[in-house]
Design a protein around this motif. Structure first.
Motif, PDB file in Angstrom:
ATOM      1  N   MET A   1      -5.563   9.445  -4.600  1.00 13.74           N
ATOM      2  CA  MET A   1      -5.484   8.026  -4.260  1.00 13.74           C
ATOM      3  C   MET A   1      -4.326   7.784  -3.287  1.00 13.74           C
ATOM      4  O   MET A   1      -3.233   8.319  -3.464  1.00 13.74           O
ATOM      5  N   LYS A   2      -4.581   6.971  -2.262  1.00 15.51           N
ATOM      6  CA  LYS A   2      -3.546   6.686  -1.277  1.00 15.51           C
ATOM      7  C   LYS A   2      -2.512   5.702  -1.831  1.00 15.51           C
ATOM      8  O   LYS A   2      -2.836   4.837  -2.638  1.00 15.51           O
ATOM      9  N   THR A   3      -1.274   5.863  -1.371  1.00 15.72           N
ATOM     10  CA  THR A   3      -0.194   4.955  -1.737  1.00 15.72           C
ATOM     11  C   THR A   3      -0.186   3.778  -0.766  1.00 15.72           C
ATOM     12  O   THR A   3      -0.123   3.972   0.451  1.00 15.72           O
ATOM     13  N   THR A   4      -0.238   2.556  -1.294  1.00 11.78           N
ATOM     14  CA  THR A   4      -0.252   1.364  -0.451  1.00 11.78           C
ATOM     15  C   THR A   4       1.172   0.988  -0.067  1.00 11.78           C
ATOM     16  O   THR A   4       2.036   0.810  -0.939  1.00 11.78           O
ATOM     17  N   ILE A   5       1.406   0.859   1.235  1.00  6.79           N
ATOM     18  CA  ILE A   5       2.755   0.620   1.740  1.00  6.79           C
ATOM     19  C   ILE A   5       2.750  -0.504   2.763  1.00  6.79           C
ATOM     20  O   ILE A   5       1.696  -0.985   3.201  1.00  6.79           O
ATOM     21  N   ALA A   6       3.955  -0.905   3.172  1.00 10.33           N
ATOM     22  CA  ALA A   6       4.131  -1.871   4.246  1.00 10.33           C
ATOM     23  C   ALA A   6       5.334  -1.463   5.081  1.00 10.33           C
ATOM     24  O   ALA A   6       6.270  -0.833   4.570  1.00 10.33           O
ATOM     25  N   VAL A   7       5.312  -1.826   6.359  1.00  6.89           N
ATOM     26  CA  VAL A   7       6.426  -1.553   7.268  1.00  6.89           C
ATOM     27  C   VAL A   7       7.016  -2.888   7.690  1.00  6.89           C
ATOM     28  O   VAL A   7       6.322  -3.740   8.246  1.00  6.89           O
ATOM     29  N   ILE A   8       8.309  -3.067   7.414  1.00  8.16           N
ATOM     30  CA  ILE A   8       9.016  -4.297   7.765  1.00  8.16           C
ATOM     31  C   ILE A   8       9.956  -3.986   8.919  1.00  8.16           C
ATOM     32  O   ILE A   8      10.930  -3.246   8.768  1.00  8.16           O
ATOM     33  N   GLY A   9       9.645  -4.544  10.071  1.00  6.74           N
ATOM     34  CA  GLY A   9      10.389  -4.243  11.288  1.00  6.74           C
ATOM     35  C   GLY A   9       9.553  -3.359  12.196  1.00  6.74           C
ATOM     36  O   GLY A   9       9.269  -2.213  11.854  1.00  6.74           O
ATOM     37  N   CYS A  10       9.147  -3.878  13.356  1.00 13.74           N
ATOM     38  CA  CYS A  10       8.252  -3.161  14.264  1.00 13.74           C
ATOM     39  C   CYS A  10       8.894  -2.943  15.625  1.00 13.74           C
ATOM     40  O   CYS A  10       8.251  -3.101  16.667  1.00 13.74           O
ATOM     41  N   GLY A  11      10.169  -2.573  15.619  1.00 16.05           N
ATOM     42  CA  GLY A  11      10.903  -2.354  16.852  1.00 16.05           C
ATOM     43  C   GLY A  11      10.934  -0.901  17.281  1.00 16.05           C
ATOM     44  O   GLY A  11       9.988  -0.140  17.065  1.00 16.05           O
ATOM     45  N   ARG A  12      12.082  -0.470  17.852  1.00 17.48           N
ATOM     46  CA  ARG A  12      12.184   0.844  18.461  1.00 17.48           C
ATOM     47  C   ARG A  12      11.976   1.997  17.482  1.00 17.48           C
ATOM     48  O   ARG A  12      11.198   2.911  17.746  1.00 17.48           O
ATOM     49  N   ILE A  13      12.688   1.985  16.358  1.00 19.57           N
ATOM     50  CA  ILE A  13      12.583   3.125  15.449  1.00 19.57           C
ATOM     51  C   ILE A  13      11.216   3.167  14.786  1.00 19.57           C
ATOM     52  O   ILE A  13      10.690   4.242  14.486  1.00 19.57           O
ATOM     53  N   ALA A  14      10.606   2.004  14.578  1.00 21.07           N
ATOM     54  CA  ALA A  14       9.258   1.959  14.010  1.00 21.07           C
ATOM     55  C   ALA A  14       8.253   2.581  14.971  1.00 21.07           C
ATOM     56  O   ALA A  14       7.439   3.431  14.587  1.00 21.07           O
ATOM     57  N   ASN A  15       8.317   2.157  16.233  1.00 28.66           N
ATOM     58  CA  ASN A  15       7.359   2.643  17.223  1.00 28.66           C
ATOM     59  C   ASN A  15       7.665   4.053  17.706  1.00 28.66           C
ATOM     60  O   ASN A  15       6.750   4.818  18.019  1.00 28.66           O
ATOM     61  N   GLY A  16       8.951   4.384  17.767  1.00 30.73           N
ATOM     62  CA  GLY A  16       9.325   5.691  18.281  1.00 30.73           C
ATOM     63  C   GLY A  16       9.261   6.811  17.267  1.00 30.73           C
ATOM     64  O   GLY A  16       9.150   7.986  17.640  1.00 30.73           O
ATOM     65  N   ALA A  17       9.301   6.466  15.977  1.00 24.74           N
ATOM     66  CA  ALA A  17       9.379   7.511  14.952  1.00 24.74           C
ATOM     67  C   ALA A  17       8.412   7.314  13.792  1.00 24.74           C
ATOM     68  O   ALA A  17       7.601   8.197  13.505  1.00 24.74           O
ATOM     69  N   HIS A  18       8.483   6.176  13.124  1.00 25.03           N
ATOM     70  CA  HIS A  18       7.801   6.079  11.830  1.00 25.03           C
ATOM     71  C   HIS A  18       6.309   5.764  11.911  1.00 25.03           C
ATOM     72  O   HIS A  18       5.537   6.316  11.114  1.00 25.03           O
ATOM     73  N   PHE A  19       5.873   4.924  12.837  1.00 23.47           N
ATOM     74  CA  PHE A  19       4.430   4.735  12.954  1.00 23.47           C
ATOM     75  C   PHE A  19       3.735   6.019  13.433  1.00 23.47           C
ATOM     76  O   PHE A  19       2.678   6.383  12.905  1.00 23.47           O
ATOM     77  N   PRO A  20       4.303   6.745  14.408  1.00 21.68           N
ATOM     78  CA  PRO A  20       3.707   8.042  14.747  1.00 21.68           C
ATOM     79  C   PRO A  20       3.690   9.005  13.560  1.00 21.68           C
ATOM     80  O   PRO A  20       2.731   9.771  13.381  1.00 21.68           O
ATOM     81  N   ALA A  21       4.751   8.968  12.736  1.00 19.52           N
ATOM     82  CA  ALA A  21       4.786   9.826  11.548  1.00 19.52           C
ATOM     83  C   ALA A  21       3.711   9.416  10.548  1.00 19.52           C
ATOM     84  O   ALA A  21       2.989  10.257  10.002  1.00 19.52           O
TER      85      ALA A  21
END
Length: 353
Positions: A1-21
């Motif tokens: 079963m997948k873990t349901t998550i949310a991302v708060i903050g969609c700036g540089r570190i989100a776009n440069g690192a965590h969304f690609p991850a």
């Protein structure tokens, strides 16, 4: 079963690192929300990443959703504290980007809240999940260095002040300058490789010399330029820092510069042991020299994405309840060190832990 998550903050570190991850981890996570105060930022994320289900500008909406098990807090430094504390109080596990927050007192409150509620709170110390750093930590544990008596690190760049006049250079929002922005990574990975070194004393000097007149500041380029405010902004943080730390394992010396009038980019860490030594290139490979054979070897250049490994490890901790090396309980000593260094700079003297 997948873990349901949310991302708060969609700036540089989100776009440069965590969304690609997270794009590499869609078999493990369901990203129900992308949240940002600026709706266009969240919308752009949703357009780019089809696995993002919803967008919102209100993180309270995210925290009120019982399906959300964990959140990523990827906001400016000053917001880390109150969003993370709200999330923990709402029963959510939290991944919070570095630095923990703007000072040690608030960082400790975050650690205590997570411990009290039995929730996972990981900090974005991505270098702990870098293959080269892991290898050197293992070498240290195995005794290949012998006694590591001193570590020296350098993180200096040519006129690279980010977002001059904006949140990066406003102490009330960032907590500091090059030390809390770049130095946190270098000092944290050093403490990690040394095996949880405990601080004894710290001394530090900080300088803000290169952009005293923001309007006349010159650079070839400026990262985070979209946050800059050269006309009416603030620059009250360090652009150069130097210091010396004594720990129960080794002494540490460092100097770092967002901006200097030397056109060089130098980012490395030297580990000096009585049996062997190593120079680690930041986010890259390392050279290891054996004092007995006088031979130098270069590490494997195949370095997996540390952000994917970091986010994957957090998800595993959320699901198992087992803390990993990114947990705030292990990272809090780094926050304490940063506070001692800034205290020393303000007091103009060495301080004890």
């Amino acid at each position: 079963m997948k873990t349901t998550i949310a991302v708060i903050g969609c700036g540089r570190i989100a776009n440069g690192a965590h969304f690609p991850a997270l794009a590499n981890l869609t078999d493990k996570v369901r990203v129900k929300y992308a949240c940002d105060l600026i709706p266009e930022k969240a919308e752009k994320v949703k357009e780019k990443y089809s696995f993002v289900e919803n967008v919102t500008t209100d993180y309270h909406e995210v925290l009120a959703d019982p399906e959300v098990k964990a959140v990523w807090v990827l906001t400016p430094n000053y917001a880390h504290y109150y969003i993370t504390m709200d999330a923990l109080k709402a029963g959510k596990h939290v991944f919070c980007e570095k630095p923990i927050t703007v000072n040690y007192k608030l960082s400790k409150e975050m650690a205590d809240e997570a411990e009290k509620r039995g929730l996972i709170l990981n900090i974005g110390v991505c270098n702990r999940f870098n293959k080269s750093v892991e290898t050197l930590a293992q070498y240290c544990k195995e005794g290949k260095f012998g006694n590591i008596y001193h570590v020296n690190c350098v993180f200096r760049s040519f006129r690279a002040i980010p977002g001059l006049g904006g949140s990066f250079t406003t102490k009330s929002e960032s907590g500091g300058g090059v030390l809390i922005d770049w130095g946190v990574h270098f000092l944290d990975l050093i403490l990690y490789i040394l095996g949880g070194a405990k601080i004894k004393t710290a001394t530090c000097d900080t300088y803000s010399e290169m952009a005293k007149d923001m309007k006349s500041y010159r650079c070839k380029s400026m990262w985070a330029a979209d946050t800059a405010n050269l006309e009416g902004g603030t620059n009250d943080v360090d652009d150069y820092v130097t210091g010396y730390v004594r720990t129960d394992k080794a002494s540490i010396s460092f100097d770092g510069a967002w901006a200097q009038n030397i056109d060089k980019e130098e980012k490395y860490i030297d580990f000096l042991g009585d049996k062997a030594g190593a120079r680690l290139t930041y986010c890259g490979t390392f050279e290891f020299t054996d004092g007995a054979t006088l031979e130098t070897t270069v590490s494997d250049g195949n370095i997996p994405d540390m952000y994917t490994r970091e986010d994957d490890a957090f998800i595993e901790s959320v699901n198992t309840g087992v803390k990993n090396r990114g947990n705030i309980a292990d990272v809090i000593e780094t926050a304490r060190l940063l506070q001692l260094l800034y205290d020393s700079a303000e007091l103009h003297k060495e301080v004890e832990n």
